[in-house]
Design an enzyme around this catalytic site. Structure first.
Site, PDB file in Angstrom:
ATOM      1  N   CYS A  65       0.827  -1.202   0.000  1.00 17.54           N
ATOM      2  CA  CYS A  65       0.000   0.000   0.000  1.00 17.54           C
ATOM      3  C   CYS A  65       0.867   1.260   0.000  1.00 17.54           C
ATOM      4  O   CYS A  65       1.867   1.331   0.721  1.00 17.54           O
ATOM      5  CB  CYS A  65      -0.908   0.006   1.231  1.00 17.54           C
ATOM      6  SG  CYS A  65      -2.058   1.397   1.249  1.00 17.54           S
ATOM      7  N   CYS A  69      -0.526   5.133   6.842  1.00 14.55           N
ATOM      8  CA  CYS A  69      -1.297   5.027   8.087  1.00 14.55           C
ATOM      9  C   CYS A  69      -0.464   4.301   9.154  1.00 14.55           C
ATOM     10  O   CYS A  69      -0.069   3.154   8.981  1.00 14.55           O
ATOM     11  CB  CYS A  69      -2.590   4.264   7.833  1.00 14.55           C
ATOM     12  SG  CYS A  69      -3.571   4.933   6.467  1.00 14.55           S
ATOM     13  N   CYS A  72      -1.127   0.593  10.484  1.00 14.56           N
ATOM     14  CA  CYS A  72      -1.391  -0.487   9.535  1.00 14.56           C
ATOM     15  C   CYS A  72      -0.150  -1.293   9.177  1.00 14.56           C
ATOM     16  O   CYS A  72       0.888  -0.740   8.815  1.00 14.56           O
ATOM     17  CB  CYS A  72      -2.003   0.090   8.264  1.00 14.56           C
ATOM     18  SG  CYS A  72      -2.480  -1.177   7.088  1.00 14.56           S
ATOM     19  N   CYS A 109     -17.025  -9.305   3.796  1.00  9.23           N
ATOM     20  CA  CYS A 109     -16.378  -8.009   3.592  1.00  9.23           C
ATOM     21  C   CYS A 109     -15.169  -8.203   2.688  1.00  9.23           C
ATOM     22  O   CYS A 109     -14.230  -8.913   3.040  1.00  9.23           O
ATOM     23  CB  CYS A 109     -15.947  -7.423   4.924  1.00  9.23           C
ATOM     24  SG  CYS A 109     -17.319  -7.139   6.065  1.00  9.23           S
ATOM     25  N   CYS A 142     -20.055  -6.463   1.492  1.00  8.92           N
ATOM     26  CA  CYS A 142     -19.558  -5.122   1.783  1.00  8.92           C
ATOM     27  C   CYS A 142     -18.178  -4.973   1.154  1.00  8.92           C
ATOM     28  O   CYS A 142     -17.343  -5.870   1.268  1.00  8.92           O
ATOM     29  CB  CYS A 142     -19.476  -4.914   3.294  1.00  8.92           C
ATOM     30  SG  CYS A 142     -18.821  -3.302   3.764  1.00  8.92           S
ATOM     31  N   CYS A 202     -20.725   1.808   6.318  1.00 10.47           N
ATOM     32  CA  CYS A 202     -20.095   1.206   7.478  1.00 10.47           C
ATOM     33  C   CYS A 202     -18.862   2.039   7.791  1.00 10.47           C
ATOM     34  O   CYS A 202     -18.005   2.224   6.930  1.00 10.47           O
ATOM     35  CB  CYS A 202     -19.716  -0.237   7.147  1.00 10.47           C
ATOM     36  SG  CYS A 202     -18.773  -1.049   8.431  1.00 10.47           S
ATOM     37  N   ARG A 272     -20.028  -3.357  15.896  1.00 10.00           N
ATOM     38  CA  ARG A 272     -19.261  -4.575  15.634  1.00 10.00           C
ATOM     39  C   ARG A 272     -17.944  -4.548  16.403  1.00 10.00           C
ATOM     40  O   ARG A 272     -17.185  -3.578  16.311  1.00 10.00           O
ATOM     41  CB  ARG A 272     -18.971  -4.684  14.133  1.00 10.00           C
ATOM     42  CG  ARG A 272     -18.273  -5.967  13.727  1.00 10.00           C
ATOM     43  CD  ARG A 272     -18.052  -6.016  12.223  1.00 10.00           C
ATOM     44  NE  ARG A 272     -19.289  -5.731  11.527  1.00 10.00           N
ATOM     45  CZ  ARG A 272     -19.383  -4.976  10.436  1.00 10.00           C
ATOM     46  NH1 ARG A 272     -18.295  -4.429   9.918  1.00 10.00           N
ATOM     47  NH2 ARG A 272     -20.546  -4.770   9.869  1.00 10.00           N
TER      48      ARG A 272
END
Length: 408
Positions: A65, A69, A72, A109, A142, A202, A272
């Site tokens: 990626c 962040c 992560c 998901c 999702c 979400c 959740r």
């Protein structure tokens, strides 16, 4: 406690608590913790009974990626020893999803690392959605692909997606301290795009990154304003090889207070328990089911969760039941709006949203409520209180992107 009676009354009416009331929940003592759980449990049972919705993560593209962040394991510059692979083919993703559905999950998901999808990526994911729905007509799908461009949410909905996850993660005031390659406003914009396209939004948060109580209340109040249908609460897993590797700030009691505060602020939405529950709640996970009505089954994006059978046993032993495929998750007033294609943003006083971390779509501790997860064999010696539980962090080596059977 007068505070808890007030919060229960407001939760049953979908009335927003004051900031001071929300902060007071986080400031309660351990002596009052069971009273807090019991009060928030009344609100949870009023709107969702004793049902627990199971969700299953499929990591379509792992690692690599370009975003930075801090939380992560898939970030730019991460030294974490995670699985790295490019896009799964639709049949591979459908096979991975089938394992979770066989275990009782009703939502899949689909997560992919990266800043956001290209139009070609949307085509890939659309083909995957169709492949999954061809095999499982009633499944909810999702997508969590990062920042969306104009028109992409509409294309995902046309392909059969039911929801889109993009987490706010932390307060607007502190967002720049954890990520510099995109902004808090970018995340809000993507949640709004999902709403506008008629997808169920979400959006959630990550606790344990060194934030203050005020930051936690700020992000949950912002979620309430965005009004998603589901709100994943992730608990940071400090992965070795990431900038937040030393941030072990959570206790089981702290996690329960955070979940209770989210339930009081967002009474009628799917709350959740997402990544990190095994690491930080540990033996108190069953108590958390009195606050949240949804969990992830099995493994997460780049970390392992507890065994899928252990999840099912935990739900049954705590006196809850798995939500069936034919049952409607949301209370009727929210479900009616979703069925009309209004997304989740059309409720006044409604709850916060749910989904996972956005921006780099598939970040641990971020997206789809899918942070890091779980536990290998317990350590031989008993750890001291509040000692970092690095023994509970296991990199995922099975399931999607491998030749080994998934945990579901």
């Amino acid at each position: 406690m007068d505070l808890l009676n007030t919060l229960v009354d407001k939760g049953l009416r979908r009335e927003l608590p004051t900031r001071e009331e929300a902060l007071s929940v986080l400031a309660t003592s351990d002596d009052d913790l069971l009273d807090v759980v019991a009060a928030a449990g009344k609100v949870r049972r009023h709107w969702f009974g004793r049902r627990v919705k199971l969700n299953y993560l499929v990591n379509l593209k792992s690692g690599l990626c370009p975003e930075d962040c801090s939380y992560c394991s898939q970030r730019l510059g991460s030294k974490a020893g995670i699985l790295k692979y490019t896009w799964l083919k639709p049949d591979e993703a459908s096979k991975a999803a089938a394992a979770g559905l066989a275990g009782g999950a009703k939502r899949v998901c689909l997560v992919a690392s990266g800043r956001g999808p290209t139009d070609r990526d949307v085509d890939r994911v659309s083909d995957t959605i169709k492949a999954i729905k061809d095999q499982n007509e009633d499944v909810e799908v999702c997508a969590c692909l990062g920042l969306l461009s104009d028109g992409q949410a509409e294309r995902l909905r046309e392909a059969g997606a039911d929801a889109y996850n993009h987490n706010l993660n932390t307060s607007e005031a502190t967002y720049g301290e954890i990520t510099t390659t995109h902004t808090y406003a970018d995340r809000v914009d993507t949640v709004q795009k999902a709403h506008a396209a008629g997808l169920s939004a979400c959006s959630g948060l990550i606790a344990g990154m060194g934030e203050s109580d005020e930051d936690l209340v700020d992000v949950v109040f912002s979620l309430r304003e965005l009004d998603p249908d589901s709100v994943p609460v992730n608990f940071l897993i400090p992965f070795e090889g990431t900038p937040l590797a030393k941030e072990w700030n959570l206790t089981p009691q702290r996690c329960l207070r955070i979940l209770a505060m989210v339930r009081f602020v967002c009474p009628d939405v799917e709350v959740r328990i997402a990544g990190g529950r095994e690491v930080h709640l540990r033996s108190m996970q069953p108590l958390a089911l009195n606050l949240a009505n949804s969990i992830f089954l099995g493994d997460y994006l780049t970390s392992e969760g507890q065994a899928g059978k252990a999840d099912l046993d935990m739900i049954a032993d705590a006196g809850f039941e798995v939500e069936g495929a034919g049952e409607v998750t949301l209370p009727q007033h929210r479900a009616d709006v979703a069925a009309a294609g209004g997304g989740c943003g059309s409720h006044e006083s409604a709850g916060c949203g749910s989904h996972e971390g956005a921006g780099c779509g598939s970040h641990e501790s971020a997206g789809c409520g899918s942070v890091c997860g779980a536990a290998p064999e317990p350590a031989m010696s008993e750890p001291a209180a509040n000692e970092p539980r690095t023994d509970l962090v296991a990199v995922r080596r099975r399931g999607a992107g491998t030749d080994l059977a998934p945990n579901a």
